[in-house]
Design a protein around this motif. Structure first.
Motif, mmCIF file in Angstrom:
data_model
loop_
_atom_site.group_PDB
_atom_site.id
_atom_site.type_symbol
_atom_site.label_atom_id
_atom_site.label_comp_id
_atom_site.label_asym_id
_atom_site.label_seq_id
_atom_site.Cartn_x
_atom_site.Cartn_y
_atom_site.Cartn_z
ATOM 1 N N ILE A 18 6.349 -7.930 5.786
ATOM 2 C CA ILE A 18 5.977 -6.655 5.187
ATOM 3 C C ILE A 18 7.051 -5.639 5.566
ATOM 4 O O ILE A 18 7.527 -5.603 6.692
ATOM 5 C CB ILE A 18 4.567 -6.201 5.625
ATOM 6 C CG1 ILE A 18 4.123 -5.021 4.782
ATOM 7 C CG2 ILE A 18 4.505 -5.893 7.090
ATOM 8 C CD1 ILE A 18 2.644 -4.828 4.730
ATOM 9 N N SER A 19 7.443 -4.859 4.593
ATOM 10 C CA SER A 19 8.456 -3.830 4.799
ATOM 11 C C SER A 19 7.782 -2.472 4.628
ATOM 12 O O SER A 19 7.179 -2.197 3.587
ATOM 13 C CB SER A 19 9.585 -3.998 3.779
ATOM 14 O OG SER A 19 10.530 -2.965 3.906
ATOM 15 N N LEU B 172 5.013 -6.275 0.425
ATOM 16 C CA LEU B 172 5.140 -7.625 0.933
ATOM 17 C C LEU B 172 6.366 -8.256 0.290
ATOM 18 O O LEU B 172 6.505 -8.250 -0.929
ATOM 19 C CB LEU B 172 3.883 -8.435 0.592
ATOM 20 C CG LEU B 172 3.834 -9.860 1.109
ATOM 21 C CD1 LEU B 172 3.868 -9.878 2.639
ATOM 22 C CD2 LEU B 172 2.591 -10.561 0.587
ATOM 23 N N LYS B 173 7.253 -8.769 1.112
ATOM 24 C CA LYS B 173 8.474 -9.406 0.604
ATOM 25 C C LYS B 173 8.411 -10.900 0.867
ATOM 26 O O LYS B 173 7.879 -11.336 1.889
ATOM 27 C CB LYS B 173 9.705 -8.820 1.289
ATOM 28 C CG LYS B 173 9.959 -7.382 0.938
ATOM 29 C CD LYS B 173 11.263 -6.925 1.527
ATOM 30 C CE LYS B 173 11.618 -5.556 0.984
ATOM 31 N NZ LYS B 173 12.924 -5.143 1.430
ATOM 32 N N ASN B 174 8.969 -11.671 -0.048
ATOM 33 C CA ASN B 174 9.045 -13.135 0.071
ATOM 34 C C ASN B 174 7.671 -13.767 0.289
ATOM 35 O O ASN B 174 7.499 -14.639 1.151
ATOM 36 C CB ASN B 174 9.995 -13.542 1.203
ATOM 37 C CG ASN B 174 11.361 -12.925 1.047
ATOM 38 O OD1 ASN B 174 11.953 -12.968 -0.024
ATOM 39 N ND2 ASN B 174 11.868 -12.330 2.117
ATOM 40 N N ALA B 175 6.698 -13.323 -0.473
ATOM 41 C CA ALA B 175 5.331 -13.818 -0.326
ATOM 42 C C ALA B 175 5.266 -15.334 -0.467
ATOM 43 O O ALA B 175 5.905 -15.921 -1.345
ATOM 44 C CB ALA B 175 4.423 -13.166 -1.363
ATOM 45 N N TYR C 84 0.846 -1.190 0.000
ATOM 46 C CA TYR C 84 0.000 0.000 0.000
ATOM 47 C C TYR C 84 0.884 1.244 0.000
ATOM 48 O O TYR C 84 2.081 1.190 0.252
ATOM 49 C CB TYR C 84 -0.936 0.018 1.217
ATOM 50 C CG TYR C 84 -0.221 0.119 2.551
ATOM 51 C CD1 TYR C 84 0.166 1.350 3.079
ATOM 52 C CD2 TYR C 84 0.075 -1.027 3.291
ATOM 53 C CE1 TYR C 84 0.813 1.442 4.291
ATOM 54 C CE2 TYR C 84 0.715 -0.947 4.515
ATOM 55 C CZ TYR C 84 1.085 0.294 5.010
ATOM 56 O OH TYR C 84 1.739 0.375 6.207
ATOM 57 N N LYS C 85 0.249 2.383 -0.274
ATOM 58 C CA LYS C 85 0.879 3.701 -0.227
ATOM 59 C C LYS C 85 -0.170 4.679 0.264
ATOM 60 O O LYS C 85 -1.317 4.611 -0.167
ATOM 61 C CB LYS C 85 1.252 4.152 -1.634
ATOM 62 C CG LYS C 85 2.655 4.126 -2.004
ATOM 63 C CD LYS C 85 2.803 4.801 -3.365
ATOM 64 C CE LYS C 85 3.861 4.094 -4.153
ATOM 65 N NZ LYS C 85 4.192 4.769 -5.380
#
Length: 107
Positions: free
Chosen positions: A70-71, A60-63, A42-43
């Motif tokens: 989440i970063s 979302l990283k490494n889904a 999101y933003k």
């Protein structure tokens, strides 16, 4: 002469408007608001008439893996009662919350 006085009066009004104090936080108005949502993040961002602004974005990283996380990156600025503007930048991810700001102690 009248034209010169009109220009001077206009310049004075502009200077007065620019020097006007910020709104009281209790009556602040939203000046800008943006929001985007997606499956993988999101933003958003906003700005209010009392001098507060905030921007944040997440992904979302490494889904789908055990390392899924989440970063979040963002910043918030505000005007303190002493009239100084403070800005806090931050990252929140698998390494925890990491704030940065000139007003924070440096360790």
């Amino acid at each position: 002469m009248k034209f010169t006085l009109s220009i001077l009066a206009l310049c004075g009004l502009i200077a007065f408007a620019c020097a006007a104090p910020l709104d009281d936080p209790a009556t602040a108005q939203i000046l800008r608001y943006d929001n985007e949502n997606a499956v993988d993040g999101y933003k958003f961002g906003y700005e209010t008439s009392d001098g507060v602004s905030r921007q944040e974005e997440a992904e979302l990283k490494n889904a789908g893996t055990e390392q899924e996380a989440i970063s979040v990156r963002g910043s918030v600025s505000w005007v303190a009662p002493d009239g100084q503007t403070y800005t806090l930048n931050y990252i929140a991810d698998e390494n925890g919350f990491q704030p940065q700001g000139d007003h924070l102690p440096h360790v």
